[in-house]
Design an enzyme around this catalytic site. Sequence first.
Site, PDB file in Angstrom:
ATOM      1  N   SER A 110      -3.222 -15.378  10.549  1.00 32.32           N
ATOM      2  CA  SER A 110      -2.656 -16.555  11.213  1.00 32.32           C
ATOM      3  C   SER A 110      -3.429 -16.913  12.472  1.00 32.32           C
ATOM      4  CB  SER A 110      -1.157 -16.398  11.460  1.00 32.32           C
ATOM      5  OG  SER A 110      -0.868 -15.175  12.033  1.00 32.32           O
ATOM      6  N   ASN A 162       5.705  -9.096   1.217  1.00 33.90           N
ATOM      7  CA  ASN A 162       4.260  -8.853   1.161  1.00 33.90           C
ATOM      8  C   ASN A 162       3.613  -9.636   0.010  1.00 33.90           C
ATOM      9  OD1 ASN A 162       1.894  -7.593   2.140  1.00 33.90           O
ATOM     10  ND2 ASN A 162       2.057  -5.946   0.620  1.00 33.90           N
ATOM     11  N   ALA A 163       4.300 -10.682  -0.481  1.00 36.75           N
ATOM     12  CA  ALA A 163       3.688 -11.560  -1.493  1.00 36.75           C
ATOM     13  C   ALA A 163       2.434 -12.180  -0.875  1.00 36.75           C
ATOM     14  CB  ALA A 163       4.669 -12.647  -1.898  1.00 36.75           C
ATOM     15  N   ARG A 164       1.408 -12.379  -1.700  1.00 34.89           N
ATOM     16  CA  ARG A 164       0.128 -12.836  -1.141  1.00 34.89           C
ATOM     17  C   ARG A 164      -0.521 -13.931  -1.984  1.00 34.89           C
ATOM     18  NH1 ARG A 164      -2.476  -9.101   3.016  1.00 34.89           N
ATOM     19  NH2 ARG A 164      -0.793  -7.677   3.512  1.00 34.89           N
ATOM     20  N   CYS A 206       0.209  -8.346  11.099  1.00 39.65           N
ATOM     21  CA  CYS A 206       0.435  -8.540  12.533  1.00 39.65           C
ATOM     22  C   CYS A 206      -0.351  -9.707  13.110  1.00 39.65           C
ATOM     23  CB  CYS A 206       0.127  -7.255  13.297  1.00 39.65           C
ATOM     24  SG  CYS A 206       1.267  -5.925  12.911  1.00 39.65           S
ATOM     25  N   ARG A 254       0.834  -1.191   0.000  1.00 44.35           N
ATOM     26  CA  ARG A 254       0.000   0.000   0.000  1.00 44.35           C
ATOM     27  C   ARG A 254       0.872   1.244   0.000  1.00 44.35           C
ATOM     28  NH1 ARG A 254      -2.383   0.670   4.384  1.00 44.35           N
ATOM     29  NH2 ARG A 254      -1.992  -1.278   5.492  1.00 44.35           N
ATOM     30  N   TYR A 270      -1.019  -3.188  -7.215  1.00 50.25           N
ATOM     31  CA  TYR A 270      -1.018  -3.925  -5.955  1.00 50.25           C
ATOM     32  C   TYR A 270      -2.430  -3.899  -5.326  1.00 50.25           C
ATOM     33  CZ  TYR A 270      -0.625  -5.117  -1.116  1.00 50.25           C
ATOM     34  OH  TYR A 270      -0.880  -5.702   0.115  1.00 50.25           O
ATOM     35  N   LYS A 319      -3.617 -11.306  11.959  1.00 54.37           N
ATOM     36  CA  LYS A 319      -5.060 -11.594  11.846  1.00 54.37           C
ATOM     37  C   LYS A 319      -5.288 -12.927  11.142  1.00 54.37           C
ATOM     38  CE  LYS A 319      -6.155  -7.737   9.763  1.00 54.37           C
ATOM     39  NZ  LYS A 319      -4.789  -7.186   9.806  1.00 54.37           N
ATOM     40  N   ASP A 328      -9.966 -10.165   7.695  1.00 55.39           N
ATOM     41  CA  ASP A 328      -9.458  -8.802   7.495  1.00 55.39           C
ATOM     42  C   ASP A 328     -10.455  -7.688   7.824  1.00 55.39           C
ATOM     43  OD1 ASP A 328      -7.116  -7.293   6.640  1.00 55.39           O
ATOM     44  OD2 ASP A 328      -8.260  -6.696   4.881  1.00 55.39           O
TER      45      ASP A 328
HETATM   46  N1  GTP Z   1       6.796 -13.857  15.869  1.00 53.73           N
HETATM   47  C1  GTP Z   1       5.538 -14.072  15.495  1.00 53.73           C
HETATM   48  N2  GTP Z   1       5.161 -13.772  14.248  1.00 53.73           N
HETATM   49  C2  GTP Z   1       3.868 -13.965  13.911  1.00 53.73           C
HETATM   50  C3  GTP Z   1       2.934 -14.505  14.824  1.00 53.73           C
HETATM   51  N3  GTP Z   1       1.738 -14.581  14.207  1.00 53.73           N
HETATM   52  C4  GTP Z   1       1.913 -14.095  12.960  1.00 53.73           C
HETATM   53  N4  GTP Z   1       3.206 -13.735  12.782  1.00 53.73           N
HETATM   54  C5  GTP Z   1       3.793 -13.164  11.578  1.00 53.73           C
HETATM   55  O1  GTP Z   1       2.954 -12.112  11.117  1.00 53.73           O
HETATM   56  C6  GTP Z   1       2.957 -12.081   9.710  1.00 53.73           C
HETATM   57  C7  GTP Z   1       1.623 -12.317   9.038  1.00 53.73           C
HETATM   58  O2  GTP Z   1       0.559 -11.947   9.659  1.00 53.73           O
HETATM   59  P1  GTP Z   1      -0.884 -12.194   9.017  1.00 53.73           P
HETATM   60  O3  GTP Z   1      -1.651 -13.008   9.990  1.00 53.73           O
HETATM   61  O4  GTP Z   1      -0.824 -12.735   7.661  1.00 53.73           O
HETATM   62  O5  GTP Z   1      -1.294 -10.668   8.935  1.00 53.73           O
HETATM   63  P2  GTP Z   1      -2.694  -9.957   8.892  1.00 53.73           P
HETATM   64  O6  GTP Z   1      -2.903  -9.321  10.229  1.00 53.73           O
HETATM   65  O7  GTP Z   1      -3.717 -10.919   8.414  1.00 53.73           O
HETATM   66  O8  GTP Z   1      -2.372  -8.802   7.859  1.00 53.73           O
HETATM   67  P3  GTP Z   1      -3.073  -8.091   6.630  1.00 53.73           P
HETATM   68  O9  GTP Z   1      -3.587  -9.127   5.690  1.00 53.73           O
HETATM   69  O10 GTP Z   1      -1.897  -7.333   6.082  1.00 53.73           O
HETATM   70  O11 GTP Z   1      -4.111  -7.163   7.173  1.00 53.73           O
HETATM   71  C8  GTP Z   1       3.786 -13.214   9.231  1.00 53.73           C
HETATM   72  O12 GTP Z   1       5.047 -12.743   8.885  1.00 53.73           O
HETATM   73  C9  GTP Z   1       3.795 -14.146  10.416  1.00 53.73           C
HETATM   74  O13 GTP Z   1       4.907 -14.977  10.436  1.00 53.73           O
HETATM   75  C10 GTP Z   1       3.395 -14.861  16.134  1.00 53.73           C
HETATM   76  O14 GTP Z   1       2.634 -15.350  16.971  1.00 53.73           O
HETATM   77  N5  GTP Z   1       4.689 -14.624  16.397  1.00 53.73           N
HETATM   78  O1  OAA Z   2      -5.045  -4.210   1.935  1.00 55.66           O
HETATM   79  C1  OAA Z   2      -4.013  -4.816   1.708  1.00 55.66           C
HETATM   80  O2  OAA Z   2      -3.141  -4.501   0.889  1.00 55.66           O
HETATM   81  C2  OAA Z   2      -3.774  -6.061   2.442  1.00 55.66           C
HETATM   82  C3  OAA Z   2      -4.120  -5.925   3.815  1.00 55.66           C
HETATM   83  O3  OAA Z   2      -4.933  -6.648   4.336  1.00 55.66           O
HETATM   84  C4  OAA Z   2      -3.535  -4.805   4.567  1.00 55.66           C
HETATM   85  O4  OAA Z   2      -2.590  -4.165   4.120  1.00 55.66           O
HETATM   86  O5  OAA Z   2      -4.021  -4.583   5.686  1.00 55.66           O
HETATM   87 MN    MN Z   3      -5.589  -5.848   6.286  1.00 58.32          MN
END
Ligand code: GTP
Ligand code: OAA
Ligand code: MN
EC number: 4.1.1.32
Length: 624
Positions: free
Chosen positions: A276, A384-386, A272, A86, A220, A274, A289
């Site tokens: 996972s 940030n590959a998805r 951060c 972004r 993107y 979500k 999300d």
């Molecule tokens: N150290 C650590 N890293 C974590 C943990 N949970 C997730 N991560 C890292 O956080 C990153 C991915 O987080 P996602 O769960 O995909 O992020 P999201 O919050 O869904 O993000 P957006 O889609 O960007 O909104 C990865 O690099 C993971 O390895 C954890 O418990 N510990």
């Molecule tokens: O909107 C995007 O590019 C992917 C995402 O979930 C974020 O950045 O929070």
């Molecule tokens: Mn998001």
Amino acid sequence: MEPLERLEKLLDKEQFEKIKAIDNPQLHAFLADWIEWLEPDRVFVCTDSEEDERYVKWKALYYGEEKMLETPNHTVHYDNYYDQARDKANTAVLVPKGKKLPYVDTKDREESLKEIRELMKGVMKGKELFVCFFVLGPKNSIFTIPAVQLTDSAYVAHSEFLLYRKGYEDFKRLGRNTRFLRFIHSAGELDERKTSKNLDKRRVYIDVEGDTVYSVNTQYGGNTIGLKKLAFRLTIKRAVEEGWLSEHMFLMRVNGPHGRKTYFTGAYPSMCGKTSTAMISWENIVGDDLTFILPVNGIARGANVEKGVFGIIEGINPEDDPIIWQVLHSPVEIIFSNVLVKDGKPYWNGMGIEIPDEGENHSGKWWKGKKDKEGKEIPPSHKNARFTVSLEHFPNADLEALENPCGVEIGGMIFGGRDKDTWPPVREAFNWEHGVITMGASLESETTAATLGKEGIREFNPMAILDFMSVHLGDYIRNYLEFGRKLKKTPKIFAVNYFLRDEKGNWLNHKLDKAVWLKWMELRVHGDADAIETPIGYIPKYEDLRRLFKEVLNKEYTREAYEKQFTIRVPELLAKIERIEEIYRKLEDVPKELFQVLEEERKRLLEAREKYGDYISPFAFEGS
Ligand SMILES: Nc1nc2c(ncn2[C@@H]2O[C@H](COP(=O)(O)OP(=O)(O)OP(=O)(O)O)[C@@H](O)[C@H]2O)c(=O)[nH]1
Ligand SMILES: O=C([O-])CC(=O)C(=O)O
Ligand SMILES: [Mn+2]
């Protein structure tokens, strides 16, 4: 001339008939104006038919925005090397002259509309325009918001078919006066790799007044997929005006004892945790999300805005994320973006298997050790590959909750971010106000690769939403507080921190520890676990966590680990209150309670320091 007459001239017969079938003069005027302005060579209107969806997918391949991979239904898409996240610097909320919104990048509405219109004049010459209809939220529900997308990127349109519910029939049904969101996107001129070329003219402008978002010279997803983060700015404003919540939150079911189902939302900034969290294999995902939360008969009810996942692929491996791994290796429809491809197979950083030394990736032809213009070594895949995929393919998806027109009752709401030294792994707020203010409105997090710019900088990020804020922060927080007052039963509020580190910088928790925190929170929602009262809220008791670690992860959880993780770090907590207070003091029109609640928290921390010192073992509070 009447809009419909103009459209009849602009479209071929088959496409025109599809538009004519929707009785909505506002839509007709919007389409006629923009098709004349963008000057596409041809226009394709997508109905909800399988055939139209197939046409879009095929066009993504035909125009070279996607390439086929070895596994059936898998494709790869690349964005320009400098268009991988972004673009905050070129994104702005448009406001009337002289008006400013604190902490939000704003631009003068009139001037910016002029600027973006100029950038878009004739931008689709030689290209095909796709007109697509979707709805946000479950169909035919209390959450539904219709939206129309114009784009010259078949990749963007294809992504939206995977991520959103189709809405052509809804537009037909809803009739003349329906309010709808509008998204106008052009990838602009493309280079030989079919990626956006004129990044210096990349712009994302959000016109909240006109319910319209413009996006140009970028591909993107976070900058282009209208219904995702572009719509989000519009719905935050609408929610604040109408008294509900539009949030950057996952929505999941945590399975409690005896088949009890408890739904949680979680707001963490981009990258951060979500996805996972919501994907933990023995719990159930509803969304990862974006969540709408409405007050219905005094109950907070939530629904996923989307029906698919645009998820981060880095680090997805068979041990930590068995379900995503399995889905990514099955022949369901998936778009991989900005990964390494060799012999038709996708590879990414941290996948836990050996990665080839060469292939094609987000930088073009790639080999190990390749450097970019800045001399930085290029990894196999971008951070940030998805991947883009529909939720229906996930065996852990709660599809009933996903499509429920009344949403699900929210039992708990979680806030969290990347915080190396201040918050404990999990805690519960004393009440709604305490949670909204000391957890949500006080959230800070380190920046990540989800946005262009430097990573690892601690930044204020209230409710994980600051990048998308389109209203005055004070109004946003007031709406949150008032939302709680409308409820007979407020969800419990929790805060988590997955990213705590020791002095040497090592993580204090494993990636799956969050599964234990979830089970504890589930018990707390129903009053089935005790807790220890601390100055910053309730934390778990050691015995409960030890039992849960054994039950959930079959792991021994030591007293030492617990003590280290749950130590109350008074100096860091006080410093944080200072920072947050200073931010809000500078804003006008912030609810008074915010300062009161922060002041009370400070007082509790100072009293505790007096009694126990700077770093307080959780066992100290247990005794008291
Ligand atoms: N150290 C650590 N890293 C974590 C943990 N949970 C997730 N991560 C890292 O956080 C990153 C991915 O987080 P996602 O769960 O995909 O992020 P999201 O919050 O869904 O993000 P957006 O889609 O960007 O909104 C990865 O690099 C993971 O390895 C954890 O418990 N510990
Ligand atoms: O909107 C995007 O590019 C992917 C995402 O979930 C974020 O950045 O929070
Ligand atoms: Mn998001």
